[in-house]
Design an enzyme around this catalytic site. Structure first.
Site, PDB file in Angstrom:
ATOM      1  N   LYS A  48       7.642 -19.712 -13.284  1.00 19.69           N
ATOM      2  CA  LYS A  48       8.170 -18.473 -12.717  1.00 19.69           C
ATOM      3  C   LYS A  48       6.965 -17.725 -12.144  1.00 19.69           C
ATOM      4  O   LYS A  48       6.158 -17.140 -12.867  1.00 19.69           O
ATOM      5  CB  LYS A  48       8.882 -17.641 -13.773  1.00 19.69           C
ATOM      6  CG  LYS A  48       9.601 -16.462 -13.163  1.00 19.69           C
ATOM      7  CD  LYS A  48      10.527 -15.806 -14.155  1.00 19.69           C
ATOM      8  CE  LYS A  48      11.282 -14.669 -13.506  1.00 19.69           C
ATOM      9  NZ  LYS A  48      10.431 -13.625 -12.951  1.00 19.69           N
ATOM     10  N   CYS A  63     -28.326   4.836 -11.053  1.00 22.10           N
ATOM     11  CA  CYS A  63     -29.654   5.110 -11.587  1.00 22.10           C
ATOM     12  C   CYS A  63     -30.645   4.598 -10.550  1.00 22.10           C
ATOM     13  O   CYS A  63     -30.615   3.413 -10.207  1.00 22.10           O
ATOM     14  CB  CYS A  63     -29.863   4.379 -12.920  1.00 22.10           C
ATOM     15  SG  CYS A  63     -31.611   4.230 -13.349  1.00 22.10           S
ATOM     16  N   ASP A  93     -13.790  -6.108  22.135  1.00 18.36           N
ATOM     17  CA  ASP A  93     -12.333  -6.218  22.205  1.00 18.36           C
ATOM     18  C   ASP A  93     -11.905  -6.682  23.592  1.00 18.36           C
ATOM     19  O   ASP A  93     -10.987  -7.487  23.743  1.00 18.36           O
ATOM     20  CB  ASP A  93     -11.675  -4.862  21.905  1.00 18.36           C
ATOM     21  CG  ASP A  93     -11.761  -4.551  20.423  1.00 18.36           C
ATOM     22  OD1 ASP A  93     -12.326  -5.384  19.691  1.00 18.36           O
ATOM     23  OD2 ASP A  93     -11.274  -3.481  20.020  1.00 18.36           O
ATOM     24  N   ALA A  94     -12.600  -6.166  24.622  1.00 16.58           N
ATOM     25  CA  ALA A  94     -12.217  -6.499  25.999  1.00 16.58           C
ATOM     26  C   ALA A  94     -12.432  -7.994  26.257  1.00 16.58           C
ATOM     27  O   ALA A  94     -11.572  -8.664  26.837  1.00 16.58           O
ATOM     28  CB  ALA A  94     -13.042  -5.675  26.970  1.00 16.58           C
ATOM     29  N   CYS A 151     -29.605   8.578 -16.681  1.00 16.61           N
ATOM     30  CA  CYS A 151     -29.298   7.176 -16.966  1.00 16.61           C
ATOM     31  C   CYS A 151     -29.388   6.938 -18.476  1.00 16.61           C
ATOM     32  O   CYS A 151     -30.415   7.255 -19.089  1.00 16.61           O
ATOM     33  CB  CYS A 151     -30.295   6.264 -16.236  1.00 16.61           C
ATOM     34  SG  CYS A 151     -30.176   4.543 -16.765  1.00 16.61           S
ATOM     35  N   GLU A 175      10.506 -25.126 -13.466  1.00 15.16           N
ATOM     36  CA  GLU A 175       9.439 -24.682 -12.549  1.00 15.16           C
ATOM     37  C   GLU A 175       8.740 -23.484 -13.166  1.00 15.16           C
ATOM     38  O   GLU A 175       9.280 -22.819 -14.040  1.00 15.16           O
ATOM     39  CB  GLU A 175      10.055 -24.254 -11.208  1.00 15.16           C
ATOM     40  CG  GLU A 175      10.709 -25.390 -10.468  1.00 15.16           C
ATOM     41  CD  GLU A 175      11.627 -24.890  -9.353  1.00 15.16           C
ATOM     42  OE1 GLU A 175      11.541 -23.708  -8.970  1.00 15.16           O
ATOM     43  OE2 GLU A 175      12.450 -25.684  -8.889  1.00 15.16           O
ATOM     44  N   TYR A 220     -12.421 -10.303  24.066  1.00 16.11           N
ATOM     45  CA  TYR A 220     -11.421 -11.014  23.274  1.00 16.11           C
ATOM     46  C   TYR A 220     -10.075 -11.021  24.016  1.00 16.11           C
ATOM     47  O   TYR A 220      -9.434 -12.064  24.155  1.00 16.11           O
ATOM     48  CB  TYR A 220     -11.289 -10.318  21.916  1.00 16.11           C
ATOM     49  CG  TYR A 220     -10.233 -10.893  21.011  1.00 16.11           C
ATOM     50  CD1 TYR A 220     -10.486 -12.028  20.262  1.00 16.11           C
ATOM     51  CD2 TYR A 220      -8.985 -10.291  20.901  1.00 16.11           C
ATOM     52  CE1 TYR A 220      -9.514 -12.559  19.431  1.00 16.11           C
ATOM     53  CE2 TYR A 220      -8.010 -10.807  20.071  1.00 16.11           C
ATOM     54  CZ  TYR A 220      -8.284 -11.944  19.331  1.00 16.11           C
ATOM     55  OH  TYR A 220      -7.310 -12.462  18.516  1.00 16.11           O
ATOM     56  N   ASP A 221      -9.684  -9.831  24.541  1.00 20.27           N
ATOM     57  CA  ASP A 221      -8.415  -9.741  25.271  1.00 20.27           C
ATOM     58  C   ASP A 221      -8.401 -10.682  26.461  1.00 20.27           C
ATOM     59  O   ASP A 221      -7.377 -11.279  26.785  1.00 20.27           O
ATOM     60  CB  ASP A 221      -8.170  -8.299  25.757  1.00 20.27           C
ATOM     61  CG  ASP A 221      -7.828  -7.397  24.585  1.00 20.27           C
ATOM     62  OD1 ASP A 221      -7.508  -7.939  23.520  1.00 20.27           O
ATOM     63  OD2 ASP A 221      -7.896  -6.161  24.740  1.00 20.27           O
ATOM     64  N   GLU A 271       7.808 -17.759  -3.024  1.00 23.99           N
ATOM     65  CA  GLU A 271       7.120 -16.615  -3.611  1.00 23.99           C
ATOM     66  C   GLU A 271       5.753 -16.467  -2.945  1.00 23.99           C
ATOM     67  O   GLU A 271       5.013 -17.439  -2.828  1.00 23.99           O
ATOM     68  CB  GLU A 271       6.935 -16.903  -5.110  1.00 23.99           C
ATOM     69  CG  GLU A 271       6.740 -15.704  -5.964  1.00 23.99           C
ATOM     70  CD  GLU A 271       8.050 -15.003  -6.349  1.00 23.99           C
ATOM     71  OE1 GLU A 271       9.140 -15.419  -5.890  1.00 23.99           O
ATOM     72  OE2 GLU A 271       7.962 -14.024  -7.100  1.00 23.99           O
ATOM     73  N   CYS A 273     -36.007   0.312 -14.936  1.00 26.74           N
ATOM     74  CA  CYS A 273     -34.942   0.702 -15.874  1.00 26.74           C
ATOM     75  C   CYS A 273     -34.585  -0.514 -16.728  1.00 26.74           C
ATOM     76  O   CYS A 273     -34.178  -1.555 -16.205  1.00 26.74           O
ATOM     77  CB  CYS A 273     -33.725   1.188 -15.085  1.00 26.74           C
ATOM     78  SG  CYS A 273     -32.227   1.331 -16.082  1.00 26.74           S
ATOM     79  N   CYS A 276     -32.660   4.574 -19.105  1.00 24.08           N
ATOM     80  CA  CYS A 276     -34.057   4.956 -18.886  1.00 24.08           C
ATOM     81  C   CYS A 276     -34.253   6.461 -18.724  1.00 24.08           C
ATOM     82  O   CYS A 276     -35.383   6.933 -18.621  1.00 24.08           O
ATOM     83  CB  CYS A 276     -34.616   4.228 -17.671  1.00 24.08           C
ATOM     84  SG  CYS A 276     -33.905   4.783 -16.121  1.00 24.08           S
ATOM     85  N   SER A 309      19.063 -12.983  -8.241  1.00 23.81           N
ATOM     86  CA  SER A 309      17.999 -12.851  -9.235  1.00 23.81           C
ATOM     87  C   SER A 309      18.382 -13.688 -10.457  1.00 23.81           C
ATOM     88  O   SER A 309      19.420 -14.353 -10.444  1.00 23.81           O
ATOM     89  CB  SER A 309      17.773 -11.392  -9.595  1.00 23.81           C
ATOM     90  OG  SER A 309      18.971 -10.839 -10.054  1.00 23.81           O
ATOM     91  N   LEU A 310      17.566 -13.657 -11.478  1.00 24.50           N
ATOM     92  CA  LEU A 310      17.796 -14.556 -12.613  1.00 24.50           C
ATOM     93  C   LEU A 310      18.015 -13.781 -13.900  1.00 24.50           C
ATOM     94  O   LEU A 310      17.398 -12.740 -14.123  1.00 24.50           O
ATOM     95  CB  LEU A 310      16.567 -15.454 -12.812  1.00 24.50           C
ATOM     96  CG  LEU A 310      16.292 -16.520 -11.761  1.00 24.50           C
ATOM     97  CD1 LEU A 310      14.915 -17.123 -11.994  1.00 24.50           C
ATOM     98  CD2 LEU A 310      17.345 -17.613 -11.840  1.00 24.50           C
ATOM     99  N   ARG A 342      13.033  -9.735  -0.102  1.00 27.89           N
ATOM    100  CA  ARG A 342      14.340  -9.887  -0.749  1.00 27.89           C
ATOM    101  C   ARG A 342      15.233  -8.659  -0.550  1.00 27.89           C
ATOM    102  O   ARG A 342      16.441  -8.783  -0.377  1.00 27.89           O
ATOM    103  CB  ARG A 342      14.113 -10.142  -2.243  1.00 27.89           C
ATOM    104  CG  ARG A 342      15.398 -10.344  -2.975  1.00 27.89           C
ATOM    105  CD  ARG A 342      15.182 -10.872  -4.372  1.00 27.89           C
ATOM    106  NE  ARG A 342      16.457 -10.917  -5.063  1.00 27.89           N
ATOM    107  CZ  ARG A 342      16.953  -9.918  -5.759  1.00 27.89           C
ATOM    108  NH1 ARG A 342      16.273  -8.794  -5.883  1.00 27.89           N
ATOM    109  NH2 ARG A 342      18.126 -10.022  -6.342  1.00 27.89           N
TER     110      ARG A 342
END
Ligand code: IVH
Length: 666
Positions: free
Chosen positions: A117, A425, A36-37, A409, A115, A39-40, A175, A431, A412, A85-86, A138
């Site tokens: 949905k 198993c 991480d270091a 099982c 189109e 990367y930072d 969407e 088996c 077997c 909305s529809l 929304r």
């Protein structure tokens, strides 16, 4: 630009690419290469240079996202315009009634844009001076939640608009979707990790948008499809058709398959065609949206409180039915994991007969509280395996029986072991169920692909002692097969021919076919490319594997364990003795089909559809089921259907089978 400036620009680009690579390793693949270091410090260096030389900051710099603090809650934002909305209709009569009211109120014929949905989560994306400013859910239609950071992890949301003179303000609606392929992969991983699978892609998307830690969202493969301009500082395009083109030009991925319809008859045909195509799509849709095309007509028609009068959702038949659980049985998988499977009273769900549904694991059985004899709601969509979404406990009679995982099982008799939520198993390839599953995997479409070799055939041949491992397939004799019930001359010959044709196998397919734990199609390809021969894979050391980007220690250990197992090596030897030949990956001149997306339509004569798809993938291309703006080439065979029309409409390159074969050879 003098030399030092060129160097700085180059340095910024290099750093930016390096950070992106580490993001991918960390978020998507889960195999970080650096601490991480470290990367930072890369991020700090990049940010410092970008601050000093803002003129060289790249549009898609990863600093746009990385390092942003994780909020403890989402802030509320008001939408630039209400997100309506529809109203929906369920049949042709409803659609015609809608058309009639449109025509009555405007006093003339009305043309439409139809189109799909899309069944995802609706969002607003706001761009100021061409730059992505904010995105929100929304909510109640007027006020939603600010999910900008989550949206910034979605690759097809442009950070900047791809036009020269961007408008001062544009807000679009779209969407957020998860493709079924990615959904199925995610669920496979969930189950592997001992977690509950998600019920459907929409739930994953909703959950991803609700993540306060955008790094989790970054690991999910989401897409956005835009379908409406909500607010625009310039003059609004005069039609929905032009609005879609404008959004596409700006760099948005617009709702695929949007189609102009001169009247309601055409709109209804569009609905019926889409309902048929629905299962072949890689995402879920639950109907079509019919919108008056002209803005002027939309304005004239106006709206009710929350719905526009100029659009309607024409829904598809439900994909959910109620049926009864007749039994819950246990299946033993290729790796010995025991999976409960519900046997259902057969039920037709939008044209497909469903009689089974997986329950994944015991946790799922407990979560649903399901018992044998229960009435349940079963759902299916596209490629997603049918699943039980709800138990109707109110319908119980008291005669229902609880389900318990067996201690032994069922195949077997070995004592079942439990770790986390898994019951397993431990008998491995002693088996019978596990042997059958491994042979079924070997012959499957993505592996060696022996046509006509179903799981039922594997079971029958195994139970009759004709095959004990995949290697025995190549020694099957006509007389032996003909002596089995249900095997006639034609069926026998077809299978033997398919087996014969499968004797030569590409290395990546062969590696995949072996069924090594955690080695899927992609990793098999990576191994084939890196090592070139099976012998080299089999004799490689752990570090030879882990030095490959995509391979972490867990996959490496799985490969090592597989080749250490004597039984596996003996099957591989026998396969060789029985005439199986492994070929190297076919190399097509670099860049030929690399990254190209293909769609096939109609029937091919010289090659089968699956062979054609395989050849495209071997040459570095991709195959898609639906035609959309990202498709490069459509191969039209005989009796090509609606996909050909779609391709023409989108101006996508169309070639015939002959040219396709030539393209592969050139
Ligand atoms: S248009 C006024 N177009 O369906 C226009 N909506 O209630 C309203 N949806 O919440 C939306 N695909 O999330 C429109 N092509 C499409 C759509 C679509 C899916 C969703 C949207 C909305 C719901 C309808």
């Amino acid at each position: 630009m003098d030399n030092s400036m060129v160097n700085i620009k180059k340095k910024i680009k290099e750093l930016s690419n390096e950070v992106k690579r580490h993001n991918e390793l960390y978020y998507t693949k889960g195999v970080p290469e650096i601490s991480d270091a470290a990367y930072d410090s890369l991020i700090r260096e990049l940010k410092g240079l970008e601050k000093e030389y803002p003129e060289y900051e790249f549009k898609d710099s990863p600093t746009q996202l990385v390092g942003a603090p994780i909020p403890d809650k989402f802030s509320k934002v008001e939408h630039t315009s209400p997100m309506l909305s529809l109203e929906s209709v369920n049949d042709e009569d409803g659609a015609y009634r809608f058309d009639e009211s449109c025509r009555k109120e405007t006093g003339g014929p009305v043309d439409y844009i139809c189109e799909m949905k899309l069944d995802g989560i609706s969002i607003e994306l706001v761009y100021e001076n061409g730059r992505f400013l904010r995105g929100s859910t929304r909510g109640n239609g007027l006020v939603g939640e600010d999910v900008t950071l989550n949206l910034k992890t979605i690759k097809n949301i442009p950070e900047r608009l791809k036009i020269k003179d961007p408008p001062g303000l544009i807000a679009v609606r779209g969407e957020i979707m998860m493709h079924l392929k990615d959904f199925n992969n995610l669920n496979k991983q969930q189950v592997k990790d001992g977690k509950d699978p998600f019920a459907n892609p929409r739930n994953v998307v909703a959950g991803s948008m609700r993540q306060l830690d955008y790094r989790i969202t970054a690991g999910r493969k989401l897409h956005v499809y835009c379908y409406r301009i909500l607010t625009y500082s310039e003059e609004m395009p005069p039609t929905q058709k032009e609005a879609l083109s404008l959004m596409e030009k700006m760099g948005f991925t617009v709702s695929p398959k949007a189609t102009y319809c001169a009247g309601m008859e055409d709109a209804i045909l569009y609905h019926h065609r889409l309902e048929e195509e629905r299962d072949a799509l890689d995402y879920e849709i639950d109907g079509v949206v019919i919108k008056a095309n002209k803005l002027e007509v939309q304005k004239k028609l106006g709206m009710r409180t929350t719905n526009p009068k100029w659009a309607v959702a024409y829904k598809f038949k439900a994909c959910k039915e109620v049926t009864r659980v007749e039994d819950i049985v246990v299946q033993v998988g290729r790796t010995g994991v025991l999976t409960p499977l519900a046997f259902l009273q057969s039920v037709d769900i939008s044209g497909v007969t469903v009689s089974r549904a997986t329950l994944h694991n015991m946790d799922q059985v407990k979560r649903l509280g399901i018992k044998i004899g229960d009435y349940v709601k079963v759902e299916r969509a596209g490629d997603v395996i049918p699943y039980i979404s709800e138990v109707l406990k109110g319908k119980r009679t008291g005669k229902e029986k609880s389900f318990k995982m067996p201690g032994e099982c069922p195949s077997c008799g070995a004592s079942v072991e439990k770790s986390d939520v898994f019951y397993r198993c431990p008998a491995g390839l002693t088996c019978p169920a596990q042997i059958k599953e491994s042979i079924t995997h070997y012959v499957s479409k993505d592996a060696v692909d022996i046509e006509g070799f179903s799981d039922k055939t594997v079971s029958q041949l195994f139970d009759n002692g004709l095959i004990k491992s995949a290697a025995d397939i190549y020694c099957l004799k006509k007389g032996e097969l003909l002596s089995l019930p249900g095997w006639k001359e034609k069926k026998t010959e077809n299978l033997l021919k398919a087996i014969e044709e499968s004797r030569t196998i590409a290395l990546d397919r062969f590696i995949f076919a072996l069924g090594i734990r955690n080695v899927g199609k992609h990793i098999a390809k990576v191994l084939a490319k890196k090592f070139g021969t099976l012998e080299k894979v089999a004799s490689a050391k752990e570090e030879d594997f882990t030095e490959i980007d995509e391979i972490g220690p867990e996959i490496a250990r799985g490969i090592l364990a597989f080749f250490k197992e004597k039984h596996n090596m003996s099957v591989i030897h026998k396969l060789g003795e029985n005439g199986v030949k492994i070929t190297k990956l076919k190399k097509v001149p670099e860049g030929k089909l690399e990254g190209k997306k293909f769609v096939f339509t109609g029937s091919l004569i010289q090659v089968t559809r699956s062979e054609a798809e395989r050849r495209v993938e071997e040459a570095g291309g991709m195959v898609s089921s639906g035609v959309g703006p990202s498709v490069d080439i459509v191969v039209a065979g005989e009796k090509a259907g609606s996909k050909l029309d779609e391709a023409k409409k989108h101006g996508i390159k169309i070639i015939d089978e002959e040219s396709f074969i030539k393209m592969l050879k050139s």
